[in-house]
Design an enzyme around this catalytic site. Sequence first.
Site, PDB file in Angstrom:
ATOM      1  N   PHE A  11     -33.429  -4.327   4.511  1.00  0.00           N
ATOM      2  CA  PHE A  11     -34.887  -4.216   4.638  1.00  0.00           C
ATOM      3  C   PHE A  11     -35.596  -4.300   3.290  1.00  0.00           C
ATOM      4  CE2 PHE A  11     -38.320  -0.829   5.788  1.00  0.00           C
ATOM      5  CZ  PHE A  11     -39.308  -1.794   5.791  1.00  0.00           C
ATOM      6  N   TYR A 148     -26.419  12.481   4.031  1.00  0.00           N
ATOM      7  CA  TYR A 148     -27.097  11.381   3.359  1.00  0.00           C
ATOM      8  C   TYR A 148     -28.049  11.908   2.295  1.00  0.00           C
ATOM      9  CZ  TYR A 148     -30.681   7.881   2.478  1.00  0.00           C
ATOM     10  OH  TYR A 148     -31.581   7.051   1.861  1.00  0.00           O
ATOM     11  N   LYS A 184     -32.461  -3.205  11.439  1.00  0.00           N
ATOM     12  CA  LYS A 184     -31.880  -1.867  11.267  1.00  0.00           C
ATOM     13  C   LYS A 184     -31.572  -1.219  12.616  1.00  0.00           C
ATOM     14  CE  LYS A 184     -33.592   0.950   8.231  1.00  0.00           C
ATOM     15  NZ  LYS A 184     -34.569   1.813   7.537  1.00  0.00           N
TER      16      LYS A 184
END
Length: 317
Positions: A11, A148, A184
């Site tokens: 992206f 993450y 995505k």
Amino acid sequence: MRIVITGGAGFIGSALALALQEKHEILLIDTMQSSTLLDNGNLKYLGHFKNLLNFQGELFVGNINKTQTLKQIKAFKPDIIFHKAAISDTTFYNQNAILRTNLNSFKNIIQLCQKLKAKLIYASSASVYGDAPSPQQVGKDENPKNPYAFSKLMMDKLAQKYASELHIVGLRYFNVYGKGEFFKGKTSSMILQLAHQILAGKNPILFEGSDTIYRDFVYIKDVVSANIAALTAKSGIYNVGSFQARSFQDIVDILQAKLKTNLTCKYIPNPFAKAYQFHTQAFCDENFAYRSQFGLEEGIDDYLPEIQRLFAKEVNA
């Protein structure tokens, strides 16, 4: 200049490549999308060839964890590396896999930049703030709530150790949306997902209490501008947002007004409540030249033709 962009078919990487290619020589590094899935069922690799249909530079298909890929970057001799490659799924909880991909590979990229004397601009994330009070500020109340986010905070700490000897800038992206995110899949923005629900005539689905869940939504064109501003910024970590907090309910209301619909929202329990950010808003650092040019209304208005094209050509192809 000679520029390498890791995650270059993704992206943000692809948007940056397309914006810079007229004036610079660019090498993109990406694993490219395949049928490989994460443990949670989401796609592992998000780079897609359709993001690069107008790209004129060079593409090397490779994994940033592999020595061969690092050799390709070194042979290109970049002046700048924009490091965007990562496992970026906040609902993936395999700590070992995330930290090996995000943190270990980052150390290798840093060491490569040292040898090449190249500038390094990398993707951090607003997720490092967890449920810190708004506006979120670098160095204050950083409390990651998922692996993450933790990997990004560890990357930031590592970067700070090299800030005196290397031009290294971390950009903490807030909720990015815009052209290039479609591939995505389930991790694309709620702006795109809600718009396609509305275009399909379906009741837009929101979590319960979405009128009180606020995020800083930042448009992809602003993100590109922030990356360019980072080239002349002092080494450090900076927020990249719109500097405004808007609710998920706002998204539906704006989309319905622009699409001239009046569908009833369907509200469901939030399955991610324990690891969820309920209010984000970027603190604006006066020492960073980037300033947002797109509020939520302006961003959606600019994005809408692409959303409609995707609905016709990809969703209903």
